[in-house]
Design an enzyme around this catalytic site. Sequence first.
Site, PDB file in Angstrom:
ATOM      1  N   SER A 180       0.600  -0.793  -0.077  1.00  0.00           N
ATOM      2  CA  SER A 180       0.122   0.367   0.063  1.00  0.00           C
ATOM      3  C   SER A 180       1.191   1.624  -0.060  1.00  0.00           C
ATOM      4  O   SER A 180       2.131   0.709   0.288  1.00  0.00           O
ATOM      5  CB  SER A 180      -0.712  -0.281   1.243  1.00  0.00           C
ATOM      6  OG  SER A 180       0.084   0.286   2.297  1.00  0.00           O
ATOM      7  N   ASP A 181       0.356   2.254  -0.624  1.00  0.00           N
ATOM      8  CA  ASP A 181       0.929   3.982   0.097  1.00  0.00           C
ATOM      9  C   ASP A 181       0.848   4.220   0.979  1.00  0.00           C
ATOM     10  O   ASP A 181       0.192   3.984   2.234  1.00  0.00           O
ATOM     11  CB  ASP A 181       0.055   5.049  -1.158  1.00  0.00           C
ATOM     12  CG  ASP A 181       1.676   5.873  -1.629  1.00  0.00           C
ATOM     13  OD1 ASP A 181       2.212   6.085  -0.639  1.00  0.00           O
ATOM     14  OD2 ASP A 181       1.174   6.250  -2.857  1.00  0.00           O
ATOM     15  N   TYR A 182       1.432   5.171   1.630  1.00  0.00           N
ATOM     16  CA  TYR A 182       1.588   5.685   3.190  1.00  0.00           C
ATOM     17  C   TYR A 182       0.286   6.235   3.646  1.00  0.00           C
ATOM     18  O   TYR A 182      -0.372   7.071   3.188  1.00  0.00           O
ATOM     19  CB  TYR A 182       2.122   6.681   3.206  1.00  0.00           C
ATOM     20  CG  TYR A 182       2.737   7.016   4.320  1.00  0.00           C
ATOM     21  CD1 TYR A 182       4.145   7.256   4.695  1.00  0.00           C
ATOM     22  CD2 TYR A 182       2.112   7.648   5.420  1.00  0.00           C
ATOM     23  CE1 TYR A 182       5.122   7.347   5.880  1.00  0.00           C
ATOM     24  CE2 TYR A 182       2.630   8.082   6.726  1.00  0.00           C
ATOM     25  CZ  TYR A 182       4.448   8.050   6.660  1.00  0.00           C
ATOM     26  OH  TYR A 182       4.086   8.016   8.271  1.00  0.00           O
ATOM     27  N   ASN A 183      -0.193   4.751   4.462  1.00  0.00           N
ATOM     28  CA  ASN A 183      -1.863   5.457   5.777  1.00  0.00           C
ATOM     29  C   ASN A 183      -3.050   4.954   4.200  1.00  0.00           C
ATOM     30  O   ASN A 183      -3.979   4.953   5.034  1.00  0.00           O
ATOM     31  CB  ASN A 183      -1.890   6.652   5.876  1.00  0.00           C
ATOM     32  CG  ASN A 183      -2.470   6.821   7.282  1.00  0.00           C
ATOM     33  OD1 ASN A 183      -2.771   5.759   7.840  1.00  0.00           O
ATOM     34  ND2 ASN A 183      -3.287   7.228   7.283  1.00  0.00           N
TER      35      ASN A 183
END
Length: 719
Positions: free
Chosen positions: A261-264
Amino acid sequence: MANIEAILSRMTLEEKIGQLMQYNASVFLDTSAEITGPMAQFGLSEADLGRLGSVLNFASADEMKQMQDMHLAKDPNKIPMLFMMDVIHGYRTIYPIPLGLSCSFDPELAKNCSRMAAREAGASGVQVTFTPMVDYARDPRWGRVMECCGEDPMLSGDLGAAQVEGFQGDNLKKPENLAACVKHFAGYGGAEAGRDYNLVERSERELREYFLPAYKACIDAGVELLMPSFNSLNGIPSVANPWLMQKILKEEWNYQGLVISDYNALGELLVHGIAADEKQAAKLAFENGCDIEMCSSTYLHHLKELVEEGAVSEEQIDAAVGRVLELKDRMGLFEDPYHGADQQKAESLYLCPEHRRIAREAAEQSAVLLKNNGLLPLDEKLNRLAVIGPFAREQGIIGSWSCCGRDEDSVSVAQGIRDLLPDAKITVAPGCGCRWDDRDTSGFAEAVEAAKNAQAVILCLGEPQSYSGEGNCRTDIRLPGMQLELARAVIEANPNTAVVLFHGRPLDIHELDEIAPAILSMWFPGSEGGSAAANLLFGRANPCGKLAMTFPRSVGQCPIYYNHPNTGRPHWTAEARQQHYASDYIDCGTLPLYSFGHGLSYSEFSYSDMEVSAPVMTAEEPIQVSVSLRNRSSRPGKEVVQLYMRDPVASVVRPVQQLIGYQKIAFGPNEEKQVRFTVTEEMLRFWNFEGQHVSEPGTIELMIGYADHFCTRATVELK
């Protein structure tokens, strides 16, 4: 080779889930490494630190080794962590931003730059890089255009694949090779209104035609990881989008690599309104194939519960963890958990002469000579020069996402010219005329005086590097501050003024274009930008870059792109213009200031004698297209020969032009060459209304030149 099944068999469920978690190095150490996005309260325990699968954002090989040792001391299974970083356009030695490098039209150059970055990053402890970014983009208002490869899907795919090959090399166990992660899947560059993280609403046909091909090219090149995009795509955030992550990625493309995933991004599923709580977010992302969760804790806190409830099977967990362990095994981390990281070696590579040479060559090949009325190249015998403008002395020209690069290590334009011409008298106005970000004109007088007393002026303008990159979108893409007014004053004082532009996006420079005799776009060129600019200005290097993204005449035209479809009332027909009812703007027109593929040279190239090998082609019988190309000057140079096609009659509206081939050719003085392309039926395919990738019988127009400016044409019948 590690026995992955044996490792899995002795792991607890909590230990397996830990392998699917990634956090910043700050959970281990107090680090000054830059982090992006919201920093959540992760709720980690001491035991969790011994179960983590990967870490990102750290400062050095020594720091990486310290964290690896801390982790291994706590991990009962002794599974090393992966260490990841955004090595986008260099680690410490910085080469041009990706959009700039794309203007080289040179995949081999992109590959060489990636190899150089991998050497520095690998020695510094990095094992995975979050690049290439191949998001298809048409809107220069979007800050992240600086990180993409432009507005053509084929060029983006070629350059993305070259970066994958450059970073990953032939064997991931070698310390100088990194695993690459292609991003952001999918459609991130189509964000509405050019606003970062905004929604993307695109038809399936448009996605398949323009937005998806570059990701597929990187997968075909063997990329190890893939990152879904932040945005919602047709109503569902990408990380939880079953059409995207299951149907396209896993079923159609048979992607077997890791998904991170991307950040958060999983935490943001709640903000999107697609998940009611973290537990639902974890379920949505995991069941759609997200293996690793970056910098949020939905897996950590809820995957075990989902397994116990039967919503997720432990076999699914094992499959995801197996992919993580298999990558670690391919990288040889079970034998060497540091992957050859060596801080002393790293420091010997940082900014070494060979790496500076590569960065300088990349900056020279990526620069685009937008305009030249004969002023450039400047004569090296000139001994009174003025260097003016907010970028005259500026070392902040490496661009956003420059990893561990430092502005103070870069060469400014003034320094580059001094190094090239040590005996020339070079005047740099004390205040450089103006800053880029205020309305102060108090420095104009001294700048004009310097211009009057010079034989030639180098006027260095642009947008600061903080104006582009993630989260840095603009509604006004003109030169900020009083730079245009400074240009008017300086050029009036001395018409022998060459403008050098530094920028992270295509700008609206139509007013500057009206008055400037010459304009050289350097983009953000990296550590050797000033040296490259000097070489280009004085003819030591010959410009050969071509625009990978269109320059609008006005921001009101955006999004603007070369491969647009026709309309029923195109602006160029006389009938439509006479009746006033054309697809046009009454105050600007629809033509850009500079088209995709545009770029001048100090050499003079002429095209002639375009020929096709046969009037008819089939799927079994491709044709050859040839053209004569001659350098009519005494100066050696390189030309990017671009082949376009148009399908004038089809079952769906086709673009007015589409790049299907290009070659970068070096020419000696007065040299002539035959350039040949092979055109296959597959190159002419498109996605029809029924979702089929097909070609259709009929006349195909072939053109050589660049968008909106073709030197020669031919036709062929496709049977």
